[in-house]
Design a protein around this motif. Structure first.
Motif, PDB file in Angstrom:
ATOM      1  N   PRO A 132      17.312 -25.748 -71.528  1.00 25.19           N
ATOM      2  CA  PRO A 132      16.788 -26.378 -70.310  1.00 25.19           C
ATOM      3  C   PRO A 132      16.090 -27.702 -70.613  1.00 25.19           C
ATOM      4  CG  PRO A 132      15.419 -24.522 -70.967  1.00 25.19           C
ATOM      5  CD  PRO A 132      16.633 -24.478 -71.833  1.00 25.19           C
ATOM      6  N   THR A 133      16.297 -28.662 -69.735  1.00 26.96           N
ATOM      7  CA  THR A 133      15.691 -29.992 -69.924  1.00 26.96           C
ATOM      8  C   THR A 133      14.353 -30.117 -69.223  1.00 26.96           C
ATOM      9  OG1 THR A 133      16.881 -30.842 -67.986  1.00 26.96           O
ATOM     10  CG2 THR A 133      17.948 -31.089 -70.141  1.00 26.96           C
ATOM     11  N   GLY A 134      13.974 -29.116 -68.453  1.00 30.64           N
ATOM     12  CA  GLY A 134      12.707 -29.172 -67.729  1.00 30.64           C
ATOM     13  C   GLY A 134      12.177 -27.775 -67.498  1.00 30.64           C
ATOM     14  N   SER A 135      11.331 -27.632 -66.491  1.00 33.17           N
ATOM     15  CA  SER A 135      10.662 -26.354 -66.260  1.00 33.17           C
ATOM     16  C   SER A 135      11.270 -25.556 -65.105  1.00 33.17           C
ATOM     17  CB  SER A 135       9.168 -26.596 -65.979  1.00 33.17           C
ATOM     18  OG  SER A 135       8.999 -27.515 -64.910  1.00 33.17           O
ATOM     19  N   HIS A 136      12.440 -25.965 -64.637  1.00 23.80           N
ATOM     20  CA  HIS A 136      13.099 -25.187 -63.598  1.00 23.80           C
ATOM     21  C   HIS A 136      13.574 -23.859 -64.180  1.00 23.80           C
ATOM     22  CE1 HIS A 136      13.317 -29.195 -61.671  1.00 23.80           C
ATOM     23  NE2 HIS A 136      13.105 -28.465 -60.596  1.00 23.80           N
ATOM     24  N   VAL A 137      13.424 -22.793 -63.407  1.00 25.65           N
ATOM     25  CA  VAL A 137      13.738 -21.453 -63.907  1.00 25.65           C
ATOM     26  C   VAL A 137      15.230 -21.324 -64.200  1.00 25.65           C
ATOM     27  CG1 VAL A 137      13.710 -18.985 -63.364  1.00 25.65           C
ATOM     28  CG2 VAL A 137      11.777 -20.446 -62.684  1.00 25.65           C
ATOM     29  N   PHE A 138      16.054 -21.769 -63.265  1.00 24.21           N
ATOM     30  CA  PHE A 138      17.506 -21.646 -63.409  1.00 24.21           C
ATOM     31  C   PHE A 138      18.116 -23.021 -63.645  1.00 24.21           C
ATOM     32  CE2 PHE A 138      16.515 -18.070 -60.381  1.00 24.21           C
ATOM     33  CZ  PHE A 138      16.602 -17.070 -61.339  1.00 24.21           C
ATOM     34  N   VAL A 139      19.059 -23.091 -64.597  1.00 26.67           N
ATOM     35  CA  VAL A 139      19.610 -24.390 -64.985  1.00 26.67           C
ATOM     36  C   VAL A 139      21.130 -24.315 -65.110  1.00 26.67           C
ATOM     37  CG1 VAL A 139      17.502 -25.041 -66.210  1.00 26.67           C
ATOM     38  CG2 VAL A 139      19.364 -23.927 -67.468  1.00 26.67           C
ATOM     39  N   GLN A 140      21.754 -25.480 -65.099  1.00 23.52           N
ATOM     40  CA  GLN A 140      23.203 -25.554 -65.295  1.00 23.52           C
ATOM     41  C   GLN A 140      23.522 -25.262 -66.763  1.00 23.52           C
ATOM     42  OE1 GLN A 140      25.123 -29.042 -63.300  1.00 23.52           O
ATOM     43  NE2 GLN A 140      23.021 -29.571 -62.721  1.00 23.52           N
ATOM     44  N   SER A 141      24.546 -24.466 -66.984  1.00 22.88           N
ATOM     45  CA  SER A 141      24.851 -24.016 -68.340  1.00 22.88           C
ATOM     46  C   SER A 141      25.346 -25.143 -69.231  1.00 22.88           C
ATOM     47  CB  SER A 141      25.904 -22.898 -68.286  1.00 22.88           C
ATOM     48  OG  SER A 141      27.091 -23.357 -67.642  1.00 22.88           O
ATOM     49  N   ARG A 142      25.954 -26.174 -68.664  1.00 21.43           N
ATOM     50  CA  ARG A 142      26.519 -27.249 -69.485  1.00 21.43           C
ATOM     51  C   ARG A 142      25.510 -28.349 -69.813  1.00 21.43           C
ATOM     52  NH1 ARG A 142      32.613 -28.329 -66.963  1.00 21.43           N
ATOM     53  NH2 ARG A 142      33.436 -26.242 -67.382  1.00 21.43           N
ATOM     54  N   THR A 143      24.606 -28.620 -68.865  1.00 21.53           N
ATOM     55  CA  THR A 143      23.707 -29.765 -69.049  1.00 21.53           C
ATOM     56  C   THR A 143      22.261 -29.373 -69.282  1.00 21.53           C
ATOM     57  OG1 THR A 143      23.232 -29.963 -66.673  1.00 21.53           O
ATOM     58  CG2 THR A 143      25.180 -31.123 -67.522  1.00 21.53           C
ATOM     59  N   GLY A 144      21.866 -28.168 -68.884  1.00 19.41           N
ATOM     60  CA  GLY A 144      20.470 -27.774 -68.975  1.00 19.41           C
ATOM     61  C   GLY A 144      19.619 -28.324 -67.837  1.00 19.41           C
ATOM     62  N   ASN A 145      20.227 -29.117 -66.948  1.00 17.71           N
ATOM     63  CA  ASN A 145      19.495 -29.645 -65.797  1.00 17.71           C
ATOM     64  C   ASN A 145      19.376 -28.571 -64.719  1.00 17.71           C
ATOM     65  OD1 ASN A 145      19.418 -32.166 -67.062  1.00 17.71           O
ATOM     66  ND2 ASN A 145      21.338 -32.815 -66.117  1.00 17.71           N
ATOM     67  N   ARG A 146      18.502 -28.795 -63.769  1.00 18.68           N
ATOM     68  CA  ARG A 146      18.320 -27.808 -62.704  1.00 18.68           C
ATOM     69  C   ARG A 146      19.620 -27.655 -61.913  1.00 18.68           C
ATOM     70  NH1 ARG A 146      14.903 -30.240 -57.567  1.00 18.68           N
ATOM     71  NH2 ARG A 146      16.648 -31.365 -56.646  1.00 18.68           N
ATOM     72  N   LEU A 147      19.767 -26.520 -61.266  1.00 17.12           N
ATOM     73  CA  LEU A 147      20.969 -26.260 -60.483  1.00 17.12           C
ATOM     74  C   LEU A 147      21.078 -27.227 -59.314  1.00 17.12           C
ATOM     75  CD1 LEU A 147      20.880 -22.352 -60.257  1.00 17.12           C
ATOM     76  CD2 LEU A 147      22.327 -23.742 -61.742  1.00 17.12           C
ATOM     77  N   THR A 148      22.307 -27.569 -58.954  1.00 18.22           N
ATOM     78  CA  THR A 148      22.578 -28.342 -57.737  1.00 18.22           C
ATOM     79  C   THR A 148      23.020 -27.380 -56.641  1.00 18.22           C
ATOM     80  OG1 THR A 148      24.916 -28.664 -58.286  1.00 18.22           O
ATOM     81  CG2 THR A 148      23.335 -30.293 -59.141  1.00 18.22           C
ATOM     82  N   GLY A 149      23.155 -27.895 -55.434  1.00 24.81           N
ATOM     83  CA  GLY A 149      23.657 -27.057 -54.356  1.00 24.81           C
ATOM     84  C   GLY A 149      25.033 -26.513 -54.659  1.00 24.81           C
ATOM     85  N   ASP A 150      25.892 -27.367 -55.232  1.00 17.80           N
ATOM     86  CA  ASP A 150      27.254 -26.936 -55.556  1.00 17.80           C
ATOM     87  C   ASP A 150      27.274 -25.881 -56.655  1.00 17.80           C
ATOM     88  OD1 ASP A 150      28.326 -28.602 -53.656  1.00 17.80           O
ATOM     89  OD2 ASP A 150      28.787 -30.223 -55.062  1.00 17.80           O
ATOM     90  N   SER A 151      26.433 -26.062 -57.673  1.00 16.03           N
ATOM     91  CA  SER A 151      26.457 -25.108 -58.786  1.00 16.03           C
ATOM     92  C   SER A 151      25.921 -23.744 -58.369  1.00 16.03           C
ATOM     93  CB  SER A 151      25.672 -25.654 -59.989  1.00 16.03           C
ATOM     94  OG  SER A 151      24.337 -25.972 -59.650  1.00 16.03           O
ATOM     95  N   LEU A 152      24.888 -23.721 -57.527  1.00 11.99           N
ATOM     96  CA  LEU A 152      24.373 -22.438 -57.056  1.00 11.99           C
ATOM     97  C   LEU A 152      25.374 -21.758 -56.121  1.00 11.99           C
ATOM     98  CD1 LEU A 152      22.064 -20.439 -57.069  1.00 11.99           C
ATOM     99  CD2 LEU A 152      21.043 -21.673 -55.154  1.00 11.99           C
TER     100      LEU A 152
END
Length: 464
Positions: free
Chosen positions: A360-380
């Motif tokens: 994870p790149t930040g403190s968001h609980v759930f993240v994108q598996s490829r980038t580590g960034n927080r989830l987007t609307g599309d990814s969720l």
């Protein structure tokens, strides 16, 4: 004269493209428009001297900005030539009802030069405050109906965003004063026209039938719970087979870091990452079952800010202020939304052992598996849809989950009015919204209690 969406629907054009909005690099290709869109975003989100409405949340402003970019891209790609022709006709004719009589009228470029990417402006597209200046927006709406088969709900939302764009365009020209009871921008005919169209779409939205595809996505609530159980069994079996010694920690000193600020990247194995993804997906769907909130809640869930551990309850809770959820301006601070204590050990294990595997790149609980960034609307959306399809056979989406739980509770028929009101507050909407938008029971199901009531009232009637 007021324009109307009853105009002839434009025919589908051969150059129609799936992506019709402004390009990703519109800042360089449409520099003037880009500056105006930046100003539009500021107009929506910050108090200004000429704004007659309160600022809206950035999440809402982003949606309105997206609608504006789609409209402006459509205008340039598919409507520009028609617009230029109409402008030259209106400039050169003295009889508003006469038709074009010669090519010289159409080609009078001195009177109305062709639009260019470099100078294209919202002020050109919506030239004056008269109602007929909204014609391009009306043609865009008709095009969406014809080529995209948009729902009445989408049309209403789109028109709400473009109404905001019209208000921005004429903010400095309006003398309306809402502080004295006047409606904002009521002295601008173009704004009144868009309001009428939005109101009409809203009425149709209430009466329109549900999408025919909805049945292909709908799960009964018990079926959704079965999906969660299957996901839990799947990930527990994976963890049960996992042998820590077979997956030693490897530090890559040339890595970009994993959020610890040390410039190191821990290399996790494929198995570790697969388990982390499965556990994250399971928790997301389990969270939805316990707190059937809007997907934004789980995309933006942040450790030590909106996601807190309550040691007294031995439970993790979600805490929202007015700016953290859609209806915050109406309902203010939300009560804590606790997750079941039964989930606490799994959440703890995910956060300490498996979440780091996703870098994870930040403190968001759930993240994108490829980038580590927080989830987007599309990814969720994709996580929910794919999980429900894999384990339940239907591509359910996050918003349908809210409809499913309300329909399930109301269909059972044993919830009191006080409990239904509490559920509405818990979900961040009114009891009226619960009835009108989230309750998907058929009319027959809704009137069934009345039928039974009348039967019980008349049970002793002998017909004589």
């Amino acid at each position: 004269t007021s324009t109307s969406t009853s105009n002839t629907i434009p025919t589908k054009k051969k150059n129609d493209r799936h992506s019709y909005g402004l390009p990703a690099n519109y800042e360089s290709s449409f520099p003037k428009l880009a500056t105006e869109l930046d100003d539009f975003f500021t107009f929506m989100t910050r108090p200004t001297t000429d704004a007659q409405e309160s600022p809206i949340r950035k999440a809402t402003a982003i949606v309105y900005l997206r609608h504006a970019k789609l409209f402006l891209g459509w205008f340039w790609n598919l409507h520009r030539r028609d617009f230029e022709r109409d402008q030259r006709r209106d400039t050169n004719t003295t009889d508003a009802t006469s038709s074009l009589s010669s090519s010289s009228t159409i080609d009078n470029f001195d009177e109305f030069p062709p639009l260019t990417k470099e100078t294209l402006s919202i002020y050109q597209i919506i030239p004056d405050k008269n109602a007929n200046s909204t014609n391009s927006i009306i043609q865009f709406t008709l095009w969406l109906r014809n080529t995209r088969s948009i729902s009445d709900s989408y049309e209403a939302n789109m028109l709400r965003g473009l109404s905001k764009l019209i208000k921005f365009r004429f903010a400095s020209e309006s003398n309306a004063d809402p502080t004295y009871g006047e409606k904002s921008y009521q002295d601008i005919p173009a704004v009144r026209e868009l309001r009428k169209l939005h109101r009409d779409a809203g009425k149709r939205q209430v009466l329109s039938p549900r999408s025919s595809d909805e049945g292909k996505k709908w799960l009964e609530w018990e079926e959704y719970l079965d999906v969660i159980r299957a996901m839990r069994v799947d990930v527990e079996e994976e963890i049960g087979r996992f042998v820590t010694n077979d997956h030693p920690t490897v530090i890559d000193n040339d890595g970009v870091g994993d959020g610890d600020g040390k410039g190191q990247k821990i290399k996790y194995t494929t198995t570790q990452r697969r388990i982390a993804i499965k556990l994250q997906n399971y928790l997301i769907l389990a969270f939805f079952s316990s707190i059937p909130d809007r997907q934004r809640t789980f995309r933006e869930l942040t450790l030590h800010k909106t996601f807190l551990r309550n040691d007294q309850l031995n439970a993790w809770t979600i805490k929202h202020g007015p700016d953290d959820y859609k209806t915050g301006k109406t309902y203010g601070d939300r009560p804590p939304l606790p997750l079941p204590p039964e989930l606490t050990p799994t959440i703890d294990e995910f956060l300490t052992r498996w979440r780091p595997c996703l870098l994870p790149t930040g403190s968001h609980v759930f993240v994108q598996s490829r980038t580590g960034n927080r989830l987007t609307g599309d990814s969720l959306y994709s996580i929910v849809s794919r999980s429900c399809y894999t384990h339940g056979g239907k591509r359910t989406n996050p918003h349908l989950l809210r409809d499913m739980i309300v329909t399930h509770v109301r269909r059972k028929g044993n919830a009191s009015e006080k409990e239904l009101e509490a559920l509405a507050l818990y979900m961040g909407h009114s009891i009226g919204m619960q009835r009108s938008s989230y309750d998907r029971r058929t009319v027959e199901e809704k009137v069934a209690p009345a039928v039974e009531l009348l039967r019980s009232v008349n049970v002793d009637y002998d017909g004589g």
